[in-house]
Design a protein around this motif. Sequence first.
Motif, PDB file in Angstrom:
ATOM      1  N   ASN A   1       0.810  -1.219   0.000  1.00  0.00           N
ATOM      2  CA  ASN A   1       0.000   0.000   0.000  1.00  0.00           C
ATOM      3  C   ASN A   1       0.850   1.280   0.000  1.00  0.00           C
ATOM      4  O   ASN A   1       0.574   2.237   0.714  1.00  0.00           O
ATOM      5  CB  ASN A   1      -0.957  -0.025   1.204  1.00  0.00           C
ATOM      6  CG  ASN A   1      -2.140   0.903   0.986  1.00  0.00           C
ATOM      7  OD1 ASN A   1      -2.478   1.200  -0.157  1.00  0.00           O
ATOM      8  ND2 ASN A   1      -2.739   1.369   2.059  1.00  0.00           N
ATOM      9  N   LEU A   2       1.912   1.252  -0.788  1.00  0.00           N
ATOM     10  CA  LEU A   2       2.762   2.436  -0.938  1.00  0.00           C
ATOM     11  C   LEU A   2       2.066   3.478  -1.798  1.00  0.00           C
ATOM     12  O   LEU A   2       1.535   3.144  -2.857  1.00  0.00           O
ATOM     13  CB  LEU A   2       4.066   2.049  -1.660  1.00  0.00           C
ATOM     14  CG  LEU A   2       5.079   1.179  -0.944  1.00  0.00           C
ATOM     15  CD1 LEU A   2       6.223   0.850  -1.899  1.00  0.00           C
ATOM     16  CD2 LEU A   2       5.619   1.891   0.287  1.00  0.00           C
ATOM     17  N   LYS A   3       2.075   4.703  -1.384  1.00  0.00           N
ATOM     18  CA  LYS A   3       1.578   5.773  -2.250  1.00  0.00           C
ATOM     19  C   LYS A   3       2.735   6.269  -3.108  1.00  0.00           C
ATOM     20  O   LYS A   3       3.762   6.677  -2.586  1.00  0.00           O
ATOM     21  CB  LYS A   3       1.025   6.932  -1.417  1.00  0.00           C
ATOM     22  CG  LYS A   3      -0.390   6.705  -0.948  1.00  0.00           C
ATOM     23  CD  LYS A   3      -1.227   7.995  -1.052  1.00  0.00           C
ATOM     24  CE  LYS A   3      -2.612   7.811  -0.447  1.00  0.00           C
ATOM     25  NZ  LYS A   3      -3.413   6.758  -1.068  1.00  0.00           N
ATOM     26  N   THR A   4       2.537   6.232  -4.420  1.00  0.00           N
ATOM     27  CA  THR A   4       3.578   6.691  -5.332  1.00  0.00           C
ATOM     28  C   THR A   4       2.956   7.681  -6.314  1.00  0.00           C
ATOM     29  O   THR A   4       1.813   7.511  -6.716  1.00  0.00           O
ATOM     30  CB  THR A   4       4.181   5.509  -6.112  1.00  0.00           C
ATOM     31  OG1 THR A   4       3.109   4.668  -6.565  1.00  0.00           O
ATOM     32  CG2 THR A   4       5.111   4.681  -5.236  1.00  0.00           C
ATOM     33  N   LYS A   5       3.732   8.667  -6.712  1.00  0.00           N
ATOM     34  CA  LYS A   5       3.173   9.705  -7.594  1.00  0.00           C
ATOM     35  C   LYS A   5       3.314   9.349  -9.074  1.00  0.00           C
ATOM     36  O   LYS A   5       2.635   9.924  -9.925  1.00  0.00           O
ATOM     37  CB  LYS A   5       3.894  11.046  -7.336  1.00  0.00           C
ATOM     38  CG  LYS A   5       3.231  11.892  -6.248  1.00  0.00           C
ATOM     39  CD  LYS A   5       4.023  13.147  -5.960  1.00  0.00           C
ATOM     40  CE  LYS A   5       3.859  14.231  -7.022  1.00  0.00           C
ATOM     41  NZ  LYS A   5       4.706  15.417  -6.734  1.00  0.00           N
TER      42      LYS A   5
ATOM     43  N   ASN B   1       0.536   7.915 -11.915  1.00  0.00           N
ATOM     44  CA  ASN B   1      -0.456   8.325 -10.910  1.00  0.00           C
ATOM     45  C   ASN B   1      -0.723   9.827 -10.925  1.00  0.00           C
ATOM     46  O   ASN B   1      -1.857  10.267 -10.790  1.00  0.00           O
ATOM     47  CB  ASN B   1       0.010   7.897  -9.512  1.00  0.00           C
ATOM     48  CG  ASN B   1      -0.135   6.402  -9.321  1.00  0.00           C
ATOM     49  OD1 ASN B   1      -0.874   5.732 -10.050  1.00  0.00           O
ATOM     50  ND2 ASN B   1       0.574   5.857  -8.341  1.00  0.00           N
ATOM     51  N   TYR B   2       0.331  10.606 -11.095  1.00  0.00           N
ATOM     52  CA  TYR B   2       0.100  12.054 -11.005  1.00  0.00           C
ATOM     53  C   TYR B   2      -0.738  12.561 -12.186  1.00  0.00           C
ATOM     54  O   TYR B   2      -1.470  13.545 -12.044  1.00  0.00           O
ATOM     55  CB  TYR B   2       1.439  12.812 -10.867  1.00  0.00           C
ATOM     56  CG  TYR B   2       2.139  13.229 -12.140  1.00  0.00           C
ATOM     57  CD1 TYR B   2       1.948  14.500 -12.688  1.00  0.00           C
ATOM     58  CD2 TYR B   2       3.019  12.367 -12.800  1.00  0.00           C
ATOM     59  CE1 TYR B   2       2.618  14.887 -13.842  1.00  0.00           C
ATOM     60  CE2 TYR B   2       3.688  12.745 -13.947  1.00  0.00           C
ATOM     61  CZ  TYR B   2       3.480  14.010 -14.472  1.00  0.00           C
ATOM     62  OH  TYR B   2       4.126  14.403 -15.611  1.00  0.00           O
ATOM     63  N   VAL B   3      -0.664  11.867 -13.304  1.00  0.00           N
ATOM     64  CA  VAL B   3      -1.493  12.256 -14.458  1.00  0.00           C
ATOM     65  C   VAL B   3      -2.940  11.835 -14.223  1.00  0.00           C
ATOM     66  O   VAL B   3      -3.881  12.603 -14.469  1.00  0.00           O
ATOM     67  CB  VAL B   3      -0.944  11.633 -15.757  1.00  0.00           C
ATOM     68  CG1 VAL B   3      -1.808  12.044 -16.951  1.00  0.00           C
ATOM     69  CG2 VAL B   3       0.508  12.050 -15.981  1.00  0.00           C
ATOM     70  N   LYS B   4      -3.118  10.617 -13.697  1.00  0.00           N
ATOM     71  CA  LYS B   4      -4.479  10.163 -13.374  1.00  0.00           C
ATOM     72  C   LYS B   4      -5.128  11.100 -12.357  1.00  0.00           C
ATOM     73  O   LYS B   4      -6.305  11.458 -12.479  1.00  0.00           O
ATOM     74  CB  LYS B   4      -4.430   8.736 -12.805  1.00  0.00           C
ATOM     75  CG  LYS B   4      -4.028   7.704 -13.833  1.00  0.00           C
ATOM     76  CD  LYS B   4      -4.517   6.319 -13.454  1.00  0.00           C
ATOM     77  CE  LYS B   4      -3.507   5.583 -12.607  1.00  0.00           C
ATOM     78  NZ  LYS B   4      -3.881   4.155 -12.428  1.00  0.00           N
ATOM     79  N   ASP B   5      -4.356  11.492 -11.353  1.00  0.00           N
ATOM     80  CA  ASP B   5      -4.883  12.399 -10.330  1.00  0.00           C
ATOM     81  C   ASP B   5      -5.292  13.745 -10.941  1.00  0.00           C
ATOM     82  O   ASP B   5      -6.340  14.289 -10.605  1.00  0.00           O
ATOM     83  CB  ASP B   5      -3.836  12.639  -9.228  1.00  0.00           C
ATOM     84  CG  ASP B   5      -3.610  11.384  -8.382  1.00  0.00           C
ATOM     85  OD1 ASP B   5      -4.415  10.438  -8.498  1.00  0.00           O
ATOM     86  OD2 ASP B   5      -2.629  11.356  -7.617  1.00  0.00           O
ATOM     87  N   ALA B   6      -4.446  14.263 -11.822  1.00  0.00           N
ATOM     88  CA  ALA B   6      -4.757  15.567 -12.434  1.00  0.00           C
ATOM     89  C   ALA B   6      -6.007  15.467 -13.305  1.00  0.00           C
ATOM     90  O   ALA B   6      -6.847  16.383 -13.308  1.00  0.00           O
ATOM     91  CB  ALA B   6      -3.569  16.057 -13.264  1.00  0.00           C
ATOM     92  N   LEU B   7      -6.164  14.363 -14.025  1.00  0.00           N
ATOM     93  CA  LEU B   7      -7.367  14.195 -14.854  1.00  0.00           C
ATOM     94  C   LEU B   7      -8.614  14.112 -13.970  1.00  0.00           C
ATOM     95  O   LEU B   7      -9.639  14.730 -14.265  1.00  0.00           O
ATOM     96  CB  LEU B   7      -7.245  12.942 -15.727  1.00  0.00           C
ATOM     97  CG  LEU B   7      -6.229  13.021 -16.873  1.00  0.00           C
ATOM     98  CD1 LEU B   7      -5.993  11.643 -17.490  1.00  0.00           C
ATOM     99  CD2 LEU B   7      -6.684  14.008 -17.951  1.00  0.00           C
TER     100      LEU B   7
END
Lengths: 286, 286
Positions: A254-258, B273-279
């Motif tokens: 369950n690591l949060k990764t960006k 992940n950061y792209v999915k989050d931004a979308l």
Amino acid sequence: MDLWYSEFHADTIKFSIQIEKQLLSKKSPFQQIDVFESKELGRFFTLDGFVMITEKDEFIYHDMIVHVPMHVNPEIKKVLVIGAGDGGTVRELCRYPHIEHIDMVEIDEMVVQVCEEYFPITASKLRDPRVHLYFEDGLKFVANKKNEYDLIIVDSTDPFGPGEGLFTRSFYQDCHAALNAKGILVNQHESPFYDHYRKNMQRAHKRIVETFEIAKVYQAFIPTYASGHWLFGFASKHFDPILDFKADAFAQLNLKTKYYNEDIHRASFALPNYVKDALAEGLKDE
Amino acid sequence: MDLWYSEFHADTIKFSIQIEKQLLSKKSPFQQIDVFESKELGRFFTLDGFVMITEKDEFIYHDMIVHVPMHVNPEIKKVLVIGAGDGGTVRELCRYPHIEHIDMVEIDEMVVQVCEEYFPITASKLRDPRVHLYFEDGLKFVANKKNEYDLIIVDSTDPFGPGEGLFTRSFYQDCHAALNAKGILVNQHESPFYDHYRKNMQRAHKRIVETFEIAKVYQAFIPTYASGHWLFGFASKHFDPILDFKADAFAQLNLKTKYYNEDIHRASFALPNYVKDALAEGLKDE
């Protein structure tokens, strides 16, 4: 003030960042170190005029150099990191509770001092009790190790100056010997697009293929590196990065990764045809 | 001679290409058109100071905007292309023998004239008998079409100047109506990294999600576009780009491509992940 830092991504291609302020300019026994503050990319530092990390996108490089191998062998306990003076690689490694011991060998102590002062988030785990710092030549360090590590990460500069030896055949052979029977080597592997970087990529790949039983290349979108298309090498005596990918281990931790995720793990090994062709072509060279 | 072309990828980020020679500088009724010769990237042209294509990497953009949708529905016969004055999108479409009819609507005839003269390889199929060229406003053209196309490709400039209307809600609704029950819309979808581009990406995605039954985003490494991390939108009334991917159709056609391949097709939809989050975050905006 109209102050710009520029880096040549090729002889005739220039990438420039407007600078709010230069925070440090210092010469170590090994290289020139500069720290800058910028609006778009936050703080960043350069070695001999090449961007190493920026606050805005360092997470991409460090996610990909660490989480990919860690999810192929969830039994990794002992790790050797070569280079990586900014601390980002060690920071990500330290998120795995089952890692017991990390040797980090950085030739330039001043890089670590500068990063601990100017990049406290990136360098935050360099004093973790599992981390053993050695300020010496990674080439010599690894040559004295046999059958000892589960994972070696080569987080180096480009193959000239202090990083040059970390792209040689004898270094890869020493890494092979320093790894145990299930050992994995991951290294920063340059870039496929601009000629100069492509040649470095081809040379590194050929030497790794000749040394390791399994040798794959994977990629990430790193906007502040030349062309934005950056590669990593995954080499191993035993594990295939896709066939042996332990997606479940990821879910459990369950690591949060960006950047990194399960789909990215697989996708990062899907290379464009022109990159596959260049790697294959490089294998034919002398 | 030390002549440099520069483009701002963000307010404080500049990408520069050393120029051997400026070949053309011309003002059309819609925009400023410039053609340059460079050493590293070959010939390239800009519209209002933004790089459209370079000889060295245009294949990446055109592979990804065409071959992805074409391999999801191998029955595509009738296609509408909006923008795409350089001809690269039409060139790739013309490689499919089962495509019967292509309407290409480019607002600026001068772009086509310039590309036919200076980029003959890219523009090579604009006179294919299946291609019907219309030099008019794509917005108006698509508004008059109902239930007619299997595929619409929006190969536009950024969302200001002539390209602005191609990122509006009403345009996506008109595309939806112009597509038949199995229709696919693919568009260039900007970039996730620099703030300004990310906002464009978020806005486009929100509007497409609100209009289409299925709306996904995919990516490619395009070194000469801002950040090198470029996105495309895949929207459809019927097809999922991964679940309905026809890998076999690819093998049968035996197309040689320099970027696209079966693994890339799947991998391109694996977003960081950061792209999915931004979308996802963009969907909440007004």
